[in-house]
Design a protein around this motif. Structure first.
Motif, PDB file in Angstrom:
ATOM      1  N   LYS A 214      -3.623   2.163  -7.538  1.00 35.83           N
ATOM      2  CA  LYS A 214      -5.231   3.552  -7.691  1.00 35.83           C
ATOM      3  C   LYS A 214      -6.218   2.691  -6.819  1.00 35.83           C
ATOM      4  O   LYS A 214      -6.685   3.878  -6.061  1.00 35.83           O
ATOM      5  CB  LYS A 214      -5.152   3.681  -8.745  1.00 35.83           C
ATOM      6  CG  LYS A 214      -4.033   4.421 -10.213  1.00 35.83           C
ATOM      7  CD  LYS A 214      -4.055   5.199 -11.334  1.00 35.83           C
ATOM      8  CE  LYS A 214      -3.088   5.556 -12.224  1.00 35.83           C
ATOM      9  NZ  LYS A 214      -3.502   6.256 -13.026  1.00 35.83           N
TER      10      LYS A 214
ATOM     11  N   LYS B 266       0.634  -1.115  -0.100  1.00 31.97           N
ATOM     12  CA  LYS B 266      -0.464   0.070  -0.342  1.00 31.97           C
ATOM     13  C   LYS B 266       1.066   1.404   0.315  1.00 31.97           C
ATOM     14  O   LYS B 266       0.507   2.270  -0.424  1.00 31.97           O
ATOM     15  CB  LYS B 266      -1.048   0.071   1.056  1.00 31.97           C
ATOM     16  CG  LYS B 266      -2.134  -1.352   1.210  1.00 31.97           C
ATOM     17  CD  LYS B 266      -2.647  -0.850   2.659  1.00 31.97           C
ATOM     18  CE  LYS B 266      -3.811  -2.155   2.362  1.00 31.97           C
ATOM     19  NZ  LYS B 266      -5.099  -2.231   3.838  1.00 31.97           N
TER      20      LYS B 266
ATOM     21  N   GLY C 209       2.119   2.542  -3.281  1.00 31.68           N
ATOM     22  CA  GLY C 209       1.463   3.394  -4.295  1.00 31.68           C
ATOM     23  C   GLY C 209       1.087   2.631  -5.691  1.00 31.68           C
ATOM     24  O   GLY C 209       1.161   3.446  -5.752  1.00 31.68           O
TER      25      GLY C 209
END
Length: 239
Positions: A145, A139, A142
């Protein structure tokens, strides 16, 4: 592909009074049956059997209900050739769609492969890691999305164990396990799962559908998930 869980009940049911006025008796019987199946929906042959309506009546009524946007056709991954319907306010169950690993009834092999490589890299970098630790690390990167759930990561990690890319171990609470509670299940790379040679490599099993399927541990000869009904395994055998 859906990257996060969704409630099976998505919208409010259309007003019952307007339905009574706009549907014929046969259409209402069929609609009530379809809606009663909720997120599992129902196969057209089962509709005919349960309602005792003639084929032409069922076919015509389904077209009307679809035109009124009261029902929708959905993909059943176990039987793609069968017409399957459910009320529009429900989202198909995982038993029908295969869950988050499928897109429009097709196994998302590229996404699974990418996620396996990413999990393997994180475990190598962390030396020893829990599923939650891997999930949190991913997480923070990134890379996605949309949300990638801890449950999804757990399934990918299990697949990596089956591929012999990582080992499942128990924390001793000391040394490299010092940040993990004693007895907690965690994972570490095998000798073949390290970064030597340019980076993590996915095992030989990845060349067949089973190698990238996170639900392989649930696959049994006579189960809902089975080699006998898997179109991807059949295509691989033909190849």
């Amino acid at each position: 592909m859906s990257r996060s869980g969704a409630s099976s009940l998505k919208r409010k049911r259309p007003d019952s009074n307007s339905l009574s006025q706009s549907l014929t008796e046969h259409e209402r019987v069929l609609y009530d049956l379809i809606r009663s199946k909720q997120d599992m929906g129902i196969w057209t042959r089962d509709m005919k059997r349960e309602t005792n309506l003639p084929d032409n009546v069922v076919t015509k009524s389904l077209k009307v209900l679809q035109a009124k946007k009261l029902i929708k056709e959905v993909v059943n991954i176990q039987n793609k050739g069968r017409k399957h319907f459910m009320a529009v306010e429900f989202e198909p169950s995982k038993e029908l769609t295969g869950g988050a690993w499928y897109v429009e009834g097709n196994l998302d092999i590229e996404f699974i492969k990418f996620l396996k490589e990413l999990c393997l890299k994180q475990i190598y970098m962390m030396k020893v890691a829990t599923v939650e630790g891997v999930s949190d690390a991913i997480k923070r990167t990134g890379a996605f999305k949309v949300e990638c759930t801890t449950q999804q990561i757990a399934e990918i990690v299990k697949a990596l164990v089956l591929d012999n890319e990582i080992l499942e171990v128990r924390s001793t609470g000391s040394g490299e396990f010092s940040s993990i509670p004693i007895g907690a299940v965690c994972y570490r790379c095998t000798s073949r799962g390290g970064l030597g040679g340019g980076g993590p490599k996915i095992g030989a099993m990845a060349s067949i559908p089973c190698g990238v399927c996170p639900r392989i541990s649930q696959c049994t000869p006579d189960g809902i998930i089975s080699p006998r009904t898997c179109v991807y395994f059949a295509k691989w055998l033909d190849f």
